[in-house]
Design an enzyme around this catalytic site. Sequence first.
Site, PDB file in Angstrom:
ATOM      1  N   HIS A   1      -8.819   9.537 -23.180  1.00 38.52           N
ATOM      2  CA  HIS A   1      -9.890   9.621 -24.168  1.00 38.52           C
ATOM      3  C   HIS A   1      -9.372  10.018 -25.543  1.00 38.52           C
ATOM      4  O   HIS A   1      -9.976   9.684 -26.550  1.00 38.52           O
ATOM      5  CB  HIS A   1     -10.954  10.632 -23.731  1.00 38.52           C
ATOM      6  CG  HIS A   1     -11.666  10.251 -22.481  1.00 38.52           C
ATOM      7  ND1 HIS A   1     -12.393   9.089 -22.363  1.00 38.52           N
ATOM      8  CD2 HIS A   1     -11.770  10.881 -21.278  1.00 38.52           C
ATOM      9  CE1 HIS A   1     -12.922   9.015 -21.138  1.00 38.52           C
ATOM     10  NE2 HIS A   1     -12.550  10.088 -20.472  1.00 38.52           N
TER      11      HIS A   1
ATOM     12  N   HIS B   1      -7.038  18.057 -30.614  1.00 36.05           N
ATOM     13  CA  HIS B   1      -7.011  16.625 -30.323  1.00 36.05           C
ATOM     14  C   HIS B   1      -7.493  15.845 -31.534  1.00 36.05           C
ATOM     15  O   HIS B   1      -7.910  16.426 -32.536  1.00 36.05           O
ATOM     16  CB  HIS B   1      -7.870  16.304 -29.083  1.00 36.05           C
ATOM     17  CG  HIS B   1      -9.305  16.676 -29.275  1.00 36.05           C
ATOM     18  ND1 HIS B   1      -9.843  17.873 -28.870  1.00 36.05           N
ATOM     19  CD2 HIS B   1     -10.321  15.994 -29.854  1.00 36.05           C
ATOM     20  CE1 HIS B   1     -11.129  17.926 -29.179  1.00 36.05           C
ATOM     21  NE2 HIS B   1     -11.441  16.801 -29.781  1.00 36.05           N
TER      22      HIS B   1
ATOM     23  N   HIS C   1      -9.414  12.072 -33.238  1.00 34.35           N
ATOM     24  CA  HIS C   1     -10.326  10.931 -33.128  1.00 34.35           C
ATOM     25  C   HIS C   1      -9.938   9.932 -34.208  1.00 34.35           C
ATOM     26  O   HIS C   1      -9.664  10.308 -35.346  1.00 34.35           O
ATOM     27  CB  HIS C   1     -11.775  11.375 -33.312  1.00 34.35           C
ATOM     28  CG  HIS C   1     -12.219  12.387 -32.305  1.00 34.35           C
ATOM     29  ND1 HIS C   1     -12.733  12.051 -31.074  1.00 34.35           N
ATOM     30  CD2 HIS C   1     -12.173  13.739 -32.334  1.00 34.35           C
ATOM     31  CE1 HIS C   1     -12.997  13.160 -30.396  1.00 34.35           C
ATOM     32  NE2 HIS C   1     -12.668  14.197 -31.140  1.00 34.35           N
TER      33      HIS C   1
ATOM     34  N   GLU D   1     -15.309  11.416 -36.567  1.00 36.99           N
ATOM     35  CA  GLU D   1     -16.558  11.650 -35.843  1.00 36.99           C
ATOM     36  C   GLU D   1     -17.659  12.085 -36.802  1.00 36.99           C
ATOM     37  O   GLU D   1     -18.730  11.518 -36.822  1.00 36.99           O
ATOM     38  CB  GLU D   1     -16.326  12.728 -34.797  1.00 36.99           C
ATOM     39  CG  GLU D   1     -15.267  12.345 -33.789  1.00 36.99           C
ATOM     40  CD  GLU D   1     -15.727  12.571 -32.390  1.00 36.99           C
ATOM     41  OE1 GLU D   1     -16.326  11.646 -31.822  1.00 36.99           O
ATOM     42  OE2 GLU D   1     -15.483  13.643 -31.849  1.00 36.99           O
TER      43      GLU D   1
ATOM     44  N   HIS E   1      -9.536  18.103 -34.387  1.00 35.70           N
ATOM     45  CA  HIS E   1     -10.336  19.224 -33.905  1.00 35.70           C
ATOM     46  C   HIS E   1      -9.430  20.232 -33.212  1.00 35.70           C
ATOM     47  O   HIS E   1      -8.668  19.864 -32.313  1.00 35.70           O
ATOM     48  CB  HIS E   1     -11.403  18.756 -32.909  1.00 35.70           C
ATOM     49  CG  HIS E   1     -12.437  17.858 -33.503  1.00 35.70           C
ATOM     50  ND1 HIS E   1     -13.190  16.976 -32.745  1.00 35.70           N
ATOM     51  CD2 HIS E   1     -12.839  17.687 -34.784  1.00 35.70           C
ATOM     52  CE1 HIS E   1     -14.018  16.325 -33.541  1.00 35.70           C
ATOM     53  NE2 HIS E   1     -13.826  16.740 -34.788  1.00 35.70           N
TER      54      HIS E   1
ATOM     55  N   THR F   1     -18.596  16.709 -28.274  1.00 40.15           N
ATOM     56  CA  THR F   1     -18.951  15.336 -28.635  1.00 40.15           C
ATOM     57  C   THR F   1     -18.598  14.352 -27.525  1.00 40.15           C
ATOM     58  O   THR F   1     -18.649  13.134 -27.736  1.00 40.15           O
ATOM     59  CB  THR F   1     -18.248  14.927 -29.938  1.00 40.15           C
ATOM     60  OG1 THR F   1     -16.843  15.063 -29.760  1.00 40.15           O
ATOM     61  CG2 THR F   1     -18.700  15.811 -31.086  1.00 40.15           C
ATOM     62  N   THR F   2     -18.239  14.875 -26.387  1.00 42.91           N
ATOM     63  CA  THR F   2     -18.013  14.049 -25.194  1.00 42.91           C
ATOM     64  C   THR F   2     -18.771  14.675 -24.037  1.00 42.91           C
ATOM     65  O   THR F   2     -19.098  15.860 -24.059  1.00 42.91           O
ATOM     66  CB  THR F   2     -16.525  14.002 -24.823  1.00 42.91           C
ATOM     67  OG1 THR F   2     -16.063  15.340 -24.623  1.00 42.91           O
ATOM     68  CG2 THR F   2     -15.702  13.350 -25.916  1.00 42.91           C
TER      69      THR F   2
END
Length: 384
Positions: free
Chosen positions: A108, A134, A136, A146, A159, A240-241
């Site tokens: 992910h 991590h 995005h 995001e 993040h 957000t997941t």
Amino acid sequence: MLRTAFFTLLLLIHCLVLRVAPASSSSEEDDGSSEQEHAGHKKSHSHHWGYTDQHTWGSVFTDCNGKSQSPIDINTKNAIYDSKLPSIALEGYDLTDQPALTLLNNGHTLQLMLPPSMRIVSGFDRVYYAAQLHFHWGTVEEPGSEHTIDNVHFPAEIHVVHYNSKYANISEAANKPDGLAVLGAFIGIGLQENENYERILSALTDVSVEETKTEIPGFNARHLLPNSLERFYRYTGSLTTPPCFQSVNWTMFNDTITVSRRQLAALEDTLKMEQNQLLRKNFRAPQLLHGRYVVSSFSESPNQQTPKIVPLTETDPSTRVRASTGGLGEKQRGDILAIAFGGLFAVTLLAFSMYAFQQRKKYSKFKKDARQNVIYKPASKEEA
């Protein structure tokens, strides 16, 4: 002929204006974004989720239907300045003494595991320990941050996830209302390589396959965040997941970090997920505020520098805007319109001047011809 050229140019300018104008009408809610706040939860969940089926998350993970979801669009005009917001202070971010740090491709995102010696010591009611960081990202055509600033997406987002020190670990804290604090920052594209990010990105080929990990030497993780931590936005939200726990106190820094185009391309084109597909566009769509407030540690002023953006045209009907290091989005569109109308004015003035010159020339010739046909004779007394 001049009239034909004038109206042709006018039509071209009109087309340019129409092409620029739609860029200012990006959606506040649905931009095709996504997020991933791995707060320690892994694929142990019975449902295997993905970013292409975000609309189904709520049917399996009920928290994803909540009214305090993340990410959001940060409307700078609506952000409330709070002079009492405590400044962010970090300790233990220099990990150069660490023998090694674990880097993971979990299918992910790209995730770096962090020791609890890294912590936020000021900015919240309690100390928060770091757990992982991590990223995005999107593609060259579709920026992948995001969160958005005034509906503007940045190329990528980092993040750094922390958990409340009152809990034993991140697993225990993940679903508590005061469980998590995430420091987020936007990543833009610059002209130079970012040496600090290269410490992570140089190891991408070692974790290109899903569920693989490697170790990298310790370094100062503080350099992954903006130089100044004084200007930020704050709101309460969620992971957000999935499982989308509404347990995150979000801090999004106003200043951006830059990496080179090559470095961002490595992130976009190296990692794989299931079925050997490229891991891309791992961001969640912006969520509604549902009455929540966004506060800021700084007040807006006319001379204030804000995140810089540049328009991006896509094949997708819903036009998105990409952020980078070029001029402000609204300002740039205004500049283009100003240049277009300025050009129109200049062309009009030029055409009028040429028309006036031709008329004057024609009149002079007529006057000259008229004088040649007149026979001069002295006036008589009667004529006087």
